[in-house]
Design an enzyme around this catalytic site. Structure first.
Site, PDB file in Angstrom:
ATOM      1  CG  ASP A   1      -1.967   0.906   0.907  1.00  0.00           C
ATOM      2  OD1 ASP A   1      -2.417   1.175  -0.136  1.00  0.00           O
ATOM      3  OD2 ASP A   1      -2.827   1.419   2.002  1.00  0.00           O
TER       4      ASP A   1
ATOM      5  CG  HIS B   1      -4.594  10.538   3.177  1.00  0.00           C
ATOM      6  ND1 HIS B   1      -5.498  10.544   4.195  1.00  0.00           N
ATOM      7  CD2 HIS B   1      -3.726   9.507   3.647  1.00  0.00           C
ATOM      8  CE1 HIS B   1      -5.289   9.223   4.849  1.00  0.00           C
ATOM      9  NE2 HIS B   1      -4.150   8.755   4.484  1.00  0.00           N
TER      10      HIS B   1
ATOM     11  NE  ARG C   1       3.597  13.334  10.943  1.00  0.00           N
ATOM     12  CZ  ARG C   1       2.896  12.201  10.268  1.00  0.00           C
ATOM     13  NH1 ARG C   1       2.814  11.275  10.927  1.00  0.00           N
ATOM     14  NH2 ARG C   1       2.488  12.398   9.160  1.00  0.00           N
TER      15      ARG C   1
ATOM     16  CG  ASP D   1      -6.089   0.076   3.295  1.00  0.00           C
ATOM     17  OD1 ASP D   1      -6.081  -1.172   3.797  1.00  0.00           O
ATOM     18  OD2 ASP D   1      -5.239   0.653   3.602  1.00  0.00           O
TER      19      ASP D   1
ATOM     20  CD  GLN E   1      -3.580   4.005  11.147  1.00  0.00           C
ATOM     21  OE1 GLN E   1      -4.633   3.891  10.693  1.00  0.00           O
ATOM     22  NE2 GLN E   1      -2.908   4.778  10.302  1.00  0.00           N
TER      23      GLN E   1
ATOM     24  CE  LYS F   1      -4.129   1.820   7.479  1.00  0.00           C
ATOM     25  NZ  LYS F   1      -4.737   2.626   6.765  1.00  0.00           N
TER      26      LYS F   1
ATOM     27  CB  THR G   1      -6.463   7.532   1.923  1.00  0.00           C
ATOM     28  OG1 THR G   1      -6.415   6.647   2.912  1.00  0.00           O
ATOM     29  CG2 THR G   1      -7.689   8.387   1.881  1.00  0.00           C
TER      30      THR G   1
END
Lengths: 426, 426
Positions: free
Chosen positions: B135, B142, B151, B242, B249, B262, B358
């Site tokens: 992936d 995104h 962050r 996905d 996560q 995932k 994504t």
């Protein structure tokens, strides 16, 4: 189902050297190409390879529910899918056939000619088609060393580490058996004095000393495997060199983890030693430092005392052993890893492979990678030929070995031996 | 090799609705179970499924070098391994057979009874055995949204992002076709007010709107694929959901990337639309913001204008479209992704799948996940039935659709539709 194959008093009519990894108590499984270029599933006693496909055709497995072609395949996946009961029946039968008291095959010269091979007559293959490969990160010493070097010595372990058997997905397509050479990978790196990345050969190619286990079909999508059942789904183990390019890794790995730094190659030893054969070598694991969630709590001995070593052999020179470690150092055991992997309903299939993560011990001579052994290159390792190593040089061969020993019986893995070649040229 | 299958003026003697995703210019490939419980490879025109295995047995592919059983298989892997020239010959031939001017099959009632199926007579399967699944993370919007939320808004993109098509390995075993429901996963999370993790059902189950491409055999261990050749190895594309558990996560992903968040499930649309069919919809990609290394530089149009949408359908209610995006927003294109993936010599095989990451567009209504659409749950999405969604509820069905449109021809992907069920109970 008794594990009569493990009887420590049994001797074989096949010759077995005193220090062989493969006494009649081992009976590992592998896939090889015979002198007639036929691919078959086999086992090994001493330095004799045994063609299980031929043995089965000759009727030696009569009475065990096996399909006719179960051993005449180029992978062990279907045999592994048959489940633990079948593996045990087959291992027990092999032990009986080669028991020094049993003369049936021993005295049948014609059959022996069909079934037995010298090691130099065969070529070992990848033993399984690996559907999915996961790598864990389960050595506290390794995670601490890496955290100390690259993050914060005072908070070397990340907050999740003592709660989760941290793992990530790897690439199946580049897993190769011992003996296949590997090319130094190229890729992007960010040199210390540069603002932009550069392209070229990795300058920091490293090994990682790991073990890996191979699973059977375990669960359907959505289902979890309780920890008390987890070991039922583990067929066996191999030695595993998880090749790494440290400079590529450093630049690429945030935030989704290592990718091209790992997937250029991963090498495994070709004989899968069954979990059954390792039964006598169970030991207590490390005590949990923090409480673990219920689904990860286990009873009994789930760690294994397997001595491990890594040697580097420069071109044309003698090898130097650079690390001695042990599988028992793992903070998280295989049952915990497999249970964690399926707790969300992720399906695990026959032939999946799960790596332990680098197995570093508590002392500097037991670290499982050059990154740690040479401490980022600050402490080069002296080799017998007078040269030094910070990482792996072109034409070096990296050799990993592993064995258990107790009460005079030794069960080993042979070796995974891989030469590093220069960058690939067409 | 001319792409006569793409002739926009061609009509089929099979009925095709005006807004169908599957005009005779599409000719996708899939695998289905027929009314007689036979598994076969097929294609689709309008709402008619076509059994290619039967067509081949009846001689309709005579003159094209194909093995007898190439379509009588439960995956497309072998056909894909035959390579681009063969795919083109087959697609062109199918276009000829179903051309409104061609009466051979049209007037053969017996053959039509064998070859043609209504959609309610078949059951779509996973079209390929996915050996390895990767992936990527190639939408700048995104990556910027996620970086802003978790962050630093001022440095939302990490330093490597504009240089590397960042990617990571995923799990093949939990990739499922449209229509298979998914259970809400359980796992470890660290609630905001807690010092230790807790175990339980994920509270933040999310979709990710992606596309994925399927490859053919591309390279051997050690070899790289130059960017100008990369598209030769791309067979086609599917829609890709996905599935993600955001709370799992967040706690697990440092430092090795997402894992159990995932691998509980990933859903794909069952018809692989070939890269050939998408030729008319090529567009320029975004201009590089920073210089890219030579191996990633490309010429020509490597992006594709594919309209995408996501709808959520609560149990017993009408669906609400929650996002409209486009594949052309991707900062890194498929050729760059595939070239990057092999630059270190990692082998890519027939049936491997690579997700885009994504696909978020520039405006808030084009974001590709609930995480972004509801901005971590701060801005719930209003549904047509009066309820609100921050993430996905049990019994919701998530539906993704995609199509290209130009000069009156529409090539679409159908949909990937997946219901979220409560936590799995035995």
């Amino acid at each position: 189902m008794p594990l009569s194959a493990n009887n420590p008093d049994r001797k074989s009519w096949l010759h077995v050297d005193k220090n062989s990894d493969f006494p009649i108590q081992n009976i590992p499984f592998g896939v090889f190409l015979t002198r007639d270029d036929i691919i078959t599933i086999g086992t090994r006693i001493g330095d004799t390879a045994i063609d299980l496909g031929a043995l089965h055709q000759l009727g030696y497995f009569d009475g065990i529910p096996l399909t006719e072609d179960i051993f005449l395949q180029d992978t062990l996946n279907d045999f592994i899918a048959d489940g633990r009961k079948t593996w045990r029946l087959v291992r027990n039968r092999i032990a009986e056939i080669f028991d020094s008291e049993n003369t049936t095959l021993k005295n049948n010269k014609k059959h022996k000619e069909i079934v037995l091979f010298r090691l130099d007559e065969i070529e070992m293959q990848l033993p399984v088609h690996i559907g999915d490969y996961t790598d864990f990160y389960s050595s506290k010493e390794h995670a601490t060393n890496v955290g100390t070097m690259f993050r914060d010595p005072d908070n070397a372990l990340l907050p999740n580490w003592l709660h989760i058997p941290v793992g990530y997905h790897g690439r199946s397509s580049s897993i190769i058996p011992s003996g296949i050479p590997v090319h130094r990978p190229q890729g992007q790196t960010l040199p210390g004095d540069s603002k932009a990345p550069v392209f070229g050969p990795s300058k920091l190619v490293d090994f990682e000393l790991e073990m890996a286990f191979i699973t059977t079909d375990a669960n359907d999508l959505g289902e979890s495997i309780p920890i008390e059942e987890a070991e039922e789904y583990i067929f066996g183990l191999v030695l595993f060199n998880d090749w790494s390019a440290r400079d590529i890794q450093k630049w690429e790995y945030v935030p989704l983890g290592p990718f091209l730094a790992k997937n250029f190659a991963s090498s495994i030893s070709p004989w899968i030693v069954t979990l059954d054969a390792l039964e006598p070598y169970r030991v207590e694991g490390p005590k949990p430092i923090k409480p673990q969630l219920d689904y990860l709590k286990y009873k009994g001995k789930k760690s294994f005392d397997i001595n491990l070593e890594v040697a580097i052999q420069p071109k044309g020179a003698k090898e130097t052993v650079v690390s001695k470690s042990n599988f028992k150092y793992m903070y998280w055991n295989m049952a915990q890893q497999l249970t964690h992997h399926t707790i969300n309903g992720c399906p695990v299939n026959s032939g999946d492979m799960m790596g332990s993560g680098t197995i570093s011990g508590p002392t500097p001579d037991s670290y499982g990678s050059m990154l740690e052994l040479s401490w980022k290159g600050e402490k080069p390792i002296k080799m017998k030929d007078g040269t030094e190593r910070k990482f792996i040089n072109d034409h070096d061969t990296v050799i990993m070995r592993g064995f258990c020993e107790k009460d005079g019986t030794r069960i080993g893995f042979g070796e995974v031996s891989t030469k590093l070649l220069p960058v690939y040229k067409k």
